[in-house]
Design a protein around this motif. Structure first.
Motif, PDB file in Angstrom:
ATOM      1  N   ALA A 117      14.885  56.838  41.166  1.00 33.35           N
ATOM      2  CA  ALA A 117      16.056  56.648  42.006  1.00 33.35           C
ATOM      3  C   ALA A 117      17.310  57.255  41.378  1.00 33.35           C
ATOM      4  O   ALA A 117      18.105  57.923  42.049  1.00 33.35           O
ATOM      5  CB  ALA A 117      16.275  55.158  42.267  1.00 33.35           C
ATOM      6  N   LYS A 211      25.057  57.442  51.366  1.00 34.99           N
ATOM      7  CA  LYS A 211      23.616  57.314  51.136  1.00 34.99           C
ATOM      8  C   LYS A 211      23.307  57.105  49.660  1.00 34.99           C
ATOM      9  O   LYS A 211      22.526  56.214  49.288  1.00 34.99           O
ATOM     10  CB  LYS A 211      22.909  58.572  51.644  1.00 34.99           C
ATOM     11  N   LEU A 215      21.707  53.838  47.691  1.00 33.97           N
ATOM     12  CA  LEU A 215      20.483  53.985  46.897  1.00 33.97           C
ATOM     13  C   LEU A 215      20.671  53.461  45.480  1.00 33.97           C
ATOM     14  O   LEU A 215      19.848  52.673  44.974  1.00 33.97           O
ATOM     15  CB  LEU A 215      20.090  55.470  46.840  1.00 33.97           C
ATOM     16  N   HIS A 217      22.917  51.403  44.205  1.00 33.29           N
ATOM     17  CA  HIS A 217      23.143  49.956  44.162  1.00 33.29           C
ATOM     18  C   HIS A 217      21.847  49.185  44.377  1.00 33.29           C
ATOM     19  O   HIS A 217      21.518  48.261  43.616  1.00 33.29           O
ATOM     20  CB  HIS A 217      24.163  49.554  45.220  1.00 33.29           C
ATOM     21  N   ASN A 218      21.098  49.551  45.409  1.00 31.36           N
ATOM     22  CA  ASN A 218      19.874  48.820  45.724  1.00 31.36           C
ATOM     23  C   ASN A 218      18.841  48.934  44.615  1.00 31.36           C
ATOM     24  O   ASN A 218      18.167  47.963  44.270  1.00 31.36           O
ATOM     25  CB  ASN A 218      19.287  49.336  47.044  1.00 31.36           C
ATOM     26  N   ALA A 219      18.705  50.140  44.048  1.00 38.18           N
ATOM     27  CA  ALA A 219      17.709  50.346  42.998  1.00 38.18           C
ATOM     28  C   ALA A 219      18.065  49.583  41.723  1.00 38.18           C
ATOM     29  O   ALA A 219      17.210  48.906  41.126  1.00 38.18           O
ATOM     30  CB  ALA A 219      17.573  51.837  42.695  1.00 38.18           C
ATOM     31  N   ALA A 222      17.734  45.743  42.301  1.00 39.70           N
ATOM     32  CA  ALA A 222      16.332  45.311  42.350  1.00 39.70           C
ATOM     33  C   ALA A 222      15.691  45.354  40.973  1.00 39.70           C
ATOM     34  O   ALA A 222      14.909  44.469  40.610  1.00 39.70           O
ATOM     35  CB  ALA A 222      15.550  46.193  43.323  1.00 39.70           C
ATOM     36  N   GLN A 230      11.157  45.217  46.221  1.00 38.78           N
ATOM     37  CA  GLN A 230      12.398  45.784  46.750  1.00 38.78           C
ATOM     38  C   GLN A 230      12.687  47.141  46.123  1.00 38.78           C
ATOM     39  O   GLN A 230      13.186  48.052  46.790  1.00 38.78           O
ATOM     40  CB  GLN A 230      13.572  44.837  46.497  1.00 38.78           C
ATOM     41  N   LEU A 231      12.361  47.279  44.853  1.00 36.89           N
ATOM     42  CA  LEU A 231      12.570  48.544  44.161  1.00 36.89           C
ATOM     43  C   LEU A 231      11.729  49.649  44.794  1.00 36.89           C
ATOM     44  O   LEU A 231      12.217  50.758  45.055  1.00 36.89           O
ATOM     45  CB  LEU A 231      12.210  48.380  42.677  1.00 36.89           C
ATOM     46  N   GLN A 233      10.495  49.627  47.834  1.00 32.93           N
ATOM     47  CA  GLN A 233      10.975  49.837  49.204  1.00 32.93           C
ATOM     48  C   GLN A 233      12.212  50.721  49.241  1.00 32.93           C
ATOM     49  O   GLN A 233      12.405  51.499  50.185  1.00 32.93           O
ATOM     50  CB  GLN A 233      11.272  48.489  49.868  1.00 32.93           C
ATOM     51  N   THR A 234      13.039  50.610  48.206  1.00 33.85           N
ATOM     52  CA  THR A 234      14.241  51.449  48.132  1.00 33.85           C
ATOM     53  C   THR A 234      13.862  52.918  48.054  1.00 33.85           C
ATOM     54  O   THR A 234      14.450  53.767  48.730  1.00 33.85           O
ATOM     55  CB  THR A 234      15.100  51.058  46.913  1.00 33.85           C
ATOM     56  N   GLN A 237      12.567  54.076  51.382  1.00 35.52           N
ATOM     57  CA  GLN A 237      13.667  54.217  52.340  1.00 35.52           C
ATOM     58  C   GLN A 237      14.339  55.580  52.225  1.00 35.52           C
ATOM     59  O   GLN A 237      14.761  56.172  53.228  1.00 35.52           O
ATOM     60  CB  GLN A 237      14.696  53.109  52.118  1.00 35.52           C
TER      61      GLN A 237
END
Length: 256
Positions: A117, A211, A215, A217-219, A222, A230-231, A233-234, A237
């Motif tokens: 990521a 975008k 990415l 933040h979510n990675a 998680a 969740q990692l 799924q990121t 996505q």
């Protein structure tokens, strides 16, 4: 010494080495020349240069982060192997070494996902800075060169217009008028080109960074929450694929 063919003036690549442009350049440097100013456009250009410097700093830090993550993964992988080996050779501590080996293995898997990521994030910032922003700044340099040429021939025309009128000067005046008009057209065209590119760059920057920041933040969230699902799924996505274990440094990702 003759004027160089390429003169660097206030960040602009000046293609014209004529006496008029050399005179204009020197006059501006010493604060004596008359200079055409588009305040709104110049503020936007300065903002772009400042933004590029800040994004270059983010890019440098992002690259440092990927290097640290890669080193951490290598250490965790080696530590997991060491624990697994000791689990087989230390019956009295087999269970303890075993679950530590499994923990390191899981950390490595999550770390590889996070690294993918972060690499995707860094790659996108690199494209934005070194290609998209740089392309706009190249047009800006052409515009700045055209502006200096325009002012040089404008000043030349003004000086001729104030001089005595006779048969000889009329010819020079007509020639100066034609040259001035050609450079005025070039300047106005490039000014329009810069305004359009700045507008599209801003729109593209917002789209890309929306975008990429989501990415990132979510990675990171998680990963530090230990949320493997969740990692993964990121990455799905954002259509990021990891390289298989053993792939060469620097990247664990392949962009779709």
């Amino acid at each position: 010494m003759k004027p160089a063919l390429y003169l660097v003036a206030m960040g602009a690549l000046v293609m014209d080495s004529s006496p008029q442009c050399t005179k204009q350049l020197l006059s501006e440097r010493f604060g004596r020349g008359s200079r055409t100013v588009d305040l709104e456009l110049e503020l936007q250009i300065e903002l772009l240069r400042e933004t590029k410097r800040k994004y270059e700093s983010v890019l440098q830090l992002g690259r440092a982060l990927t290097a640290h993550l890669y080193s951490l993964l290598q250490t965790q992988h080696a530590l997991g192997d060491a624990f697994a080996d000791l689990s087989q050779k230390s019956p009295e501590l087999q269970e303890e070494f075993g679950y530590n080996a499994e923990t390191q293995k899981l950390l490595c898997k999550n770390g590889e996902t996070l690294l993918g990521a972060v690499n995707f994030f860094v790659s996108s910032i690199n494209t934005l800075v070194t290609k998209t922003m740089e392309d706009t700044l190249m047009t800006v340099k052409q515009y700045e060169a055209a502006r200096l040429e325009y002012d040089a021939y404008r000043t030349d025309l003004e000086e001729l217009s104030l001089g005595p009128r006779d048969a000889g000067t009329r010819g020079r005046l007509e020639s100066a008028q034609a040259t001035f008009q050609a450079h005025r057209d070039k300047y106005e065209k490039l000014r329009g080109d810069v305004a359009i590119k700045l507008k599209f760059l801003e729109e593209n920057k917002i789209k890309v960074m929306h975008k990429q920041l989501l990415l990132f933040h979510n990675a990171v969230s998680a990963y530090f929450a230990g949320n493997q699902k969740q990692l993964e799924q990121t990455l799905q996505q954002f259509n990021i694929k990891l390289r298989p274990p053993g792939a060469e440094k620097p990247s664990w990702l392949e962009e779709q």
